[in-house]
Design an enzyme around this catalytic site. Structure first.
Site, PDB file in Angstrom:
ATOM      1  N   LYS A  39      -2.244  34.244  46.516  1.00 16.97           N
ATOM      2  CA  LYS A  39      -1.934  33.262  47.556  1.00 16.97           C
ATOM      3  C   LYS A  39      -3.202  33.128  48.392  1.00 16.97           C
ATOM      4  CE  LYS A  39       1.314  31.997  51.222  1.00 16.97           C
ATOM      5  NZ  LYS A  39       1.922  30.797  50.611  1.00 16.97           N
ATOM      6  N   ASP A  77       3.848  36.943  53.243  1.00 20.16           N
ATOM      7  CA  ASP A  77       3.984  36.554  51.842  1.00 20.16           C
ATOM      8  C   ASP A  77       3.002  37.327  50.967  1.00 20.16           C
ATOM      9  OD1 ASP A  77       5.853  34.761  52.714  1.00 20.16           O
ATOM     10  OD2 ASP A  77       4.568  32.995  52.518  1.00 20.16           O
ATOM     11  N   LYS A 115       8.881  29.311  47.816  1.00 18.06           N
ATOM     12  CA  LYS A 115       7.754  29.490  46.896  1.00 18.06           C
ATOM     13  C   LYS A 115       7.448  30.964  46.644  1.00 18.06           C
ATOM     14  CE  LYS A 115       4.643  27.257  49.216  1.00 18.06           C
ATOM     15  NZ  LYS A 115       5.471  26.952  50.402  1.00 18.06           N
ATOM     16  N   GLU A 152       0.014  30.683  44.326  1.00 19.98           N
ATOM     17  CA  GLU A 152       0.982  30.085  45.242  1.00 19.98           C
ATOM     18  C   GLU A 152       0.251  29.289  46.304  1.00 19.98           C
ATOM     19  OE1 GLU A 152       4.086  31.273  48.760  1.00 19.98           O
ATOM     20  OE2 GLU A 152       3.734  32.776  47.203  1.00 19.98           O
TER      21      GLU A 152
END
Length: 220
Positions: A37, A52, A15, A116
């Site tokens: 995110k 991430d 992702k 995300e």
């Protein structure tokens, strides 16, 4: 503004790789992009560079200062487990309505807004809500990221069925090549196309960018 939720058939399917590459491709094409995110587990303040969140900030051309981290990922948890359990171990909880409100209202002044998710579509966020509930509440279109690992066909088709059962628009399925796969990436994608005939099923080889996929979706 094009608003897209990037979710997956599970954790570790790519992702963040898809999110960051889409941001890079669209920015290079002159588009303004927001990447978020909001919820992340397995986050360590001592290893921000490996997170991430850091990948998304780098794609956006932003530094790793605390205010930027907060701007992209306000719900951060240390344990690499489902967010509901990670939050509970820190004596915290995710207020679902607050999460939906923040995600919906934050940074709506760009050409594209990518959100995300965390883990797969049915990962719990609290005792009563999942990532799927979050997607439905936002009413965003979805890019579903799957892999080419053993079991990915069932996981991907199940995810599509669940998303559609809740009225979610799936823009495309992106099959991100897994490090270990029983058959070539192309074969997995072609098999999926036998069952998913009305939305694009797009292959993403390892190390490739998403210029072709962005073009396929009509974004550049």
């Amino acid at each position: 503004m094009t608003k897209v939720f990037i979710t997956g058939t599970g954790t570790g399917v790519g992702k963040t790789y898809v999110t960051c590459n889409l941001i890079n491709v669209l920015r290079e094409a002159g588009k303004s992009v927001v990447g978020l995110k909001p919820v992340i587990s397995g986050y360590s303040e001592d290893e921000i560079e490996q997170s991430d969140t850091a990948c998304i900030l780098t794609a956006l051309g932003l530094g790793l200062e605390p205010q930027n981290v907060e701007r992209v990922s306000p719900w951060r948890f240390q344990e690499p487990i489902s967010p509901d359990m990670a939050a509970e171990r820190e004596n915290r909880k995710i207020d679902f309505l607050e999460l939906v409100k923040w995600t919906s209202e934050t940074s709506n002044d760009a050409d594209f807004k990518f959100v995300e998710g965390v883990g797969g579509i049915m990962v719990p966020l609290s005792r009563a809500s999942t990532v799927l509930d979050w997607i439905v509440a936002l009413n965003f279109s979805v890019l579903l990221v799957g892999g080419s690992y053993l079991g990915s066909l069932s996981h991907t088709l199940s995810s599509i069925d669940v998303l559609r059962s809740r009225g979610v628009e799936v823009l495309a399925v992106i099959i991100s090549e897994s490090q270990e796969q029983p058959v070539p990436l192309h074969d997995t994608a072609e098999t999926l196309k036998n069952f998913v005939v009305d939305i694009p099923v797009l292959s993403l080889p390892r190390g490739n960018n998403l210029a072709l996929i962005s073009s396929e979706l009509g974004w550049i």
